[in-house]
Write a protein that holds these residues in place. Structure first.
Motif, PDB file in Angstrom:
ATOM      1  N   ARG A  21       0.729  -1.137  -0.173  1.00 36.91           N
ATOM      2  CA  ARG A  21       0.080  -0.077   0.096  1.00 36.91           C
ATOM      3  C   ARG A  21       0.739   1.379   0.003  1.00 36.91           C
ATOM      4  NH1 ARG A  21      -5.444  -0.457   0.907  1.00 36.91           N
ATOM      5  NH2 ARG A  21      -5.508   1.508   2.099  1.00 36.91           N
ATOM      6  N   TRP A  22       0.389   2.354  -0.623  1.00 33.71           N
ATOM      7  CA  TRP A  22       0.759   3.779  -0.571  1.00 33.71           C
ATOM      8  C   TRP A  22       0.444   4.423   0.781  1.00 33.71           C
ATOM      9  CZ3 TRP A  22       4.090   4.943  -4.541  1.00 33.71           C
ATOM     10  CH2 TRP A  22       3.961   4.339  -5.536  1.00 33.71           C
ATOM     11  N   SER A  23       1.382   4.828   1.291  1.00 33.01           N
ATOM     12  CA  SER A  23       1.284   5.722   2.768  1.00 33.01           C
ATOM     13  C   SER A  23       0.569   7.035   2.268  1.00 33.01           C
ATOM     14  CB  SER A  23       2.243   5.570   3.619  1.00 33.01           C
ATOM     15  OG  SER A  23       3.329   6.211   3.172  1.00 33.01           O
ATOM     16  N   ILE A  24       0.352   7.717   3.465  1.00 35.99           N
ATOM     17  CA  ILE A  24       0.146   9.135   3.273  1.00 35.99           C
ATOM     18  C   ILE A  24       1.240   9.929   3.124  1.00 35.99           C
ATOM     19  CG2 ILE A  24      -0.592  11.188   4.461  1.00 35.99           C
ATOM     20  CD1 ILE A  24      -2.890   9.466   5.946  1.00 35.99           C
ATOM     21  N   GLU A  25       2.520   9.393   3.868  1.00 38.61           N
ATOM     22  CA  GLU A  25       3.648   9.848   3.517  1.00 38.61           C
ATOM     23  C   GLU A  25       4.277  10.037   2.219  1.00 38.61           C
ATOM     24  OE1 GLU A  25       2.940   7.847   6.225  1.00 38.61           O
ATOM     25  OE2 GLU A  25       2.879   9.203   7.941  1.00 38.61           O
ATOM     26  N   ASP A  26       4.122   8.710   1.596  1.00 35.40           N
ATOM     27  CA  ASP A  26       4.419   8.547   0.166  1.00 35.40           C
ATOM     28  C   ASP A  26       3.821   9.456  -0.714  1.00 35.40           C
ATOM     29  OD1 ASP A  26       5.982   6.247   0.785  1.00 35.40           O
ATOM     30  OD2 ASP A  26       4.094   4.909   0.446  1.00 35.40           O
ATOM     31  N   ILE A  58      -7.684  17.308   3.257  1.00 37.06           N
ATOM     32  CA  ILE A  58      -8.375  16.680   4.465  1.00 37.06           C
ATOM     33  C   ILE A  58      -9.420  17.701   4.900  1.00 37.06           C
ATOM     34  CG2 ILE A  58      -7.762  16.004   6.828  1.00 37.06           C
ATOM     35  CD1 ILE A  58      -4.748  15.471   5.723  1.00 37.06           C
ATOM     36  N   LEU A  59     -10.434  16.829   5.414  1.00 32.71           N
ATOM     37  CA  LEU A  59     -11.550  17.891   5.844  1.00 32.71           C
ATOM     38  C   LEU A  59     -11.456  17.558   7.267  1.00 32.71           C
ATOM     39  CD1 LEU A  59     -14.114  17.472   3.143  1.00 32.71           C
ATOM     40  CD2 LEU A  59     -12.664  19.242   3.652  1.00 32.71           C
ATOM     41  N   TYR A  60     -11.832  18.305   8.209  1.00 32.15           N
ATOM     42  CA  TYR A  60     -12.143  17.909   9.687  1.00 32.15           C
ATOM     43  C   TYR A  60     -13.003  18.893  10.141  1.00 32.15           C
ATOM     44  CZ  TYR A  60     -11.263  17.873  14.777  1.00 32.15           C
ATOM     45  OH  TYR A  60     -11.707  17.820  16.170  1.00 32.15           O
ATOM     46  N   VAL A  81      -8.404  21.388   6.177  1.00 28.78           N
ATOM     47  CA  VAL A  81      -7.174  21.567   6.881  1.00 28.78           C
ATOM     48  C   VAL A  81      -5.840  21.248   6.155  1.00 28.78           C
ATOM     49  CG1 VAL A  81      -8.156  21.314   8.964  1.00 28.78           C
ATOM     50  CG2 VAL A  81      -7.138  19.217   7.988  1.00 28.78           C
ATOM     51  N   GLY A  82      -4.923  21.888   6.521  1.00 32.29           N
ATOM     52  CA  GLY A  82      -3.614  21.851   6.170  1.00 32.29           C
ATOM     53  C   GLY A  82      -3.126  22.356   4.709  1.00 32.29           C
TER      54      GLY A  82
END
Length: 77
Positions: free
Chosen positions: A48-53, A68-70, A75-76
């Motif tokens: 799997r691909w990670s968020i960091e990838d 990304i929604l919070y 956000v970010g």
């Protein structure tokens, strides 16, 4: 309607990015800080691909990223 996984979409985008710039799996591996066989496994779907990838690829110029929604707010960004 065929369902495509998020992992498969990332792999497709990485393939397009590599092809457009003439990059190899070794080049992508350097960006991710892994060995080329790990990139092959990610592209082929056995790892799997990670968020960091995704973050590292985006920082390198690959046209992928995360939104990304919070609590309904982005956000970010």
């Amino acid at each position: 309607m065929k369902t495509i996984s998020k992992q498969a979409i990332i792999s497709d985008e990485v393939r397009r990015y590599m092809q457009a710039l003439g990059l190899t799996q070794v080049d992508i591996a350097k960006t991710l800080g892994v060995q080329a066989p790990a990139v092959s496994r990610k592209i082929n779907g056995s790892r799997r691909w990670s968020i960091e990838d995704v973050d590292r690829l985006e920082a390198d110029g690959c046209p992928i990223g995360l939104r990304i929604l919070y609590m309904g707010e982005e956000v970010g960004a």
